[in-house]
Design an enzyme around this catalytic site. Structure first.
Site, PDB file in Angstrom:
ATOM      1  N   LYS A  54       0.843  -1.202   0.000  1.00 46.27           N
ATOM      2  CA  LYS A  54       0.000   0.000   0.000  1.00 46.27           C
ATOM      3  C   LYS A  54       0.877   1.249   0.000  1.00 46.27           C
ATOM      4  O   LYS A  54       0.578   2.243  -0.668  1.00 46.27           O
ATOM      5  CB  LYS A  54      -0.950  -0.015   1.213  1.00 46.27           C
ATOM      6  N   GLN A 105      -4.863  -2.049   9.412  1.00 47.35           N
ATOM      7  CA  GLN A 105      -4.681  -3.338   8.736  1.00 47.35           C
ATOM      8  C   GLN A 105      -5.264  -4.465   9.593  1.00 47.35           C
ATOM      9  O   GLN A 105      -4.949  -4.600  10.762  1.00 47.35           O
ATOM     10  CB  GLN A 105      -3.182  -3.574   8.476  1.00 47.35           C
ATOM     11  N   ASP A 148     -11.067   2.474   3.693  1.00 47.37           N
ATOM     12  CA  ASP A 148     -11.324   1.045   3.472  1.00 47.37           C
ATOM     13  C   ASP A 148     -12.821   0.791   3.269  1.00 47.37           C
ATOM     14  O   ASP A 148     -13.225  -0.285   2.847  1.00 47.37           O
ATOM     15  CB  ASP A 148     -10.852   0.221   4.685  1.00 47.37           C
TER      16      ASP A 148
END
Ligand code: NAP
Length: 293
Positions: A53, A97, A120
């Site tokens: 990322k 994460q 997200d």
């Protein structure tokens, strides 16, 4: 033989578009978009995902930052870190994460993220907006599939779609997006899972099958109809001592036999995965343009 829905090629194109958009903003004197990631612990796969990322951010001219926290961090301390990022005006978005260590309540963490920075798209506010066809952040994997269907001009209106798997991050949002008004969308969707009776009865009639169950080679040629469009979300590490890494990545679809019967198909790797990565950038870009205007 089916045509390939090439996620590597398409994601490169999308990243190039984002890079050009960023340059235009920066040339006008604006700051660059900024994405941050919280990584708890040392889980190998998570470290790799976060590294990727960060690399993606660099490739398109975003600023990125990483908050690394020990595996032993308490839930309260993690919530504190999230509060700091929630109010940081220099940030357009951040991700936590997953998975998190077992002693931390994942739900509580997701609920604590400022929905305006939730790139997200996991916060219930964004999920609700998605279901109600309002603007918000879409979860990256289903978003990537929607963009892929759109860019490859796959017709979805009035089509019968079967989604296999009902996870919060893939199957369930995918079924909602395909049933929304618009293109891609306007499909008649059946959401299936491990308790579905006679799954094959559904998949055999489907114009589009989206597999997100995580069972290698699950979807066989005899389960689909001729000319179906197949989107394979599954990525499972299968042990293989003949490979240097000791494993290979398998999709949910028995690719060679299904590809012979389908009209379009995503490979694994190189299909949905790269699109997922590109969509995190797209969500961050969306947040950035909201913030600086
Ligand atoms: P998940 O949380 O692992 O859930 C799997 C889903 O599949 C569940 O809804 C389960 O049903 C269903 N299922 C399991 N076995 C089944 C069967 N035999 N028949 C029908 N349904 C079955 O799912 P996920 O997190 O969405 O992950 C799915 C796969 O996608 C994994 O391989 C994951 O690594 C991959 N993935 C890939 C990407 C990407 O970017 N390409 C992103 C996310 C995930 P129940 O609900 O009844 O248990």
């Amino acid at each position: 033989m089916a045509n390939i829905l090439d996620g590597i090629k398409l994601s490169k194109q999308i990243k190039q578009e984002i890079k050009e958009e960023v340059s235009k903003f920066v040339e006008k004197g604006n700051r660059a978009p900024h994405l941050s990631a919280i990584l708890v612990g040392e889980n190998g796969a998570s470290v790799t995902y976060v590294d990727n990322k960060i690399k993606d951010c660099q490739a398109v001219g975003f600023r990125s930052s990483l908050v690394r926290l020990p595996e032993t961090i308490s839930e309260e301390e993690l919530l504190n870190e999230i509060s700091k990022l929630n109010i940081d005006d220099s940030l357009d978005g951040f991700i936590v994460q997953l998975p998190l260590p077992k002693h931390i309540d994942q739900e509580k963490i997701i609920m604590a993220i400022n929905p305006d920075k939730d790139v997200d798209g996991f916060h219930p506010e964004n999920f609700g907006k998605m279901a109600l066809e309002m603007d918000g952040f879409l979860p990256a994997t289903p978003y990537g599939i929607m963009v892929m269907l759109e860019r490859y001009n796959i017709s979805t209106e009035g089509k019968d779609v079967v989604v296999i798997g009902r996870s919060r991050i893939v199957g369930k949002p995918m079924s909602i997006l395909m049933s929304r008004k618009g293109n891609p969308g306007d499909s008649t969707v059946t959401l299936t899972h491990s308790k579905t009776k006679d799954l094959v009865e559904y998949t055999k009639k489907a114009d589009i099958v989206i597999t997100a169950l995580g069972v290698p080679h699950f979807l066989k040629a005899e389960m689909i109809k001729d000319g179906a469009v197949i989107v394979d979300v599954g990525i499972t590490r299968v042990d293989d001592s003949t490979k240097e890494r000791g494993f290979y990545l398998a999709g949910d679809v028995d690719f060679s036999e299904v590809a012979a019967k389908a009209s379009w198909i995503t490979p694994v790797p190189g299909g949905v995965g790269p699109m997922t990565r590109a969509m995190l950038l797209k969500n961050t870009m969306q947040s950035y343009t909201n913030n600086i205007q």
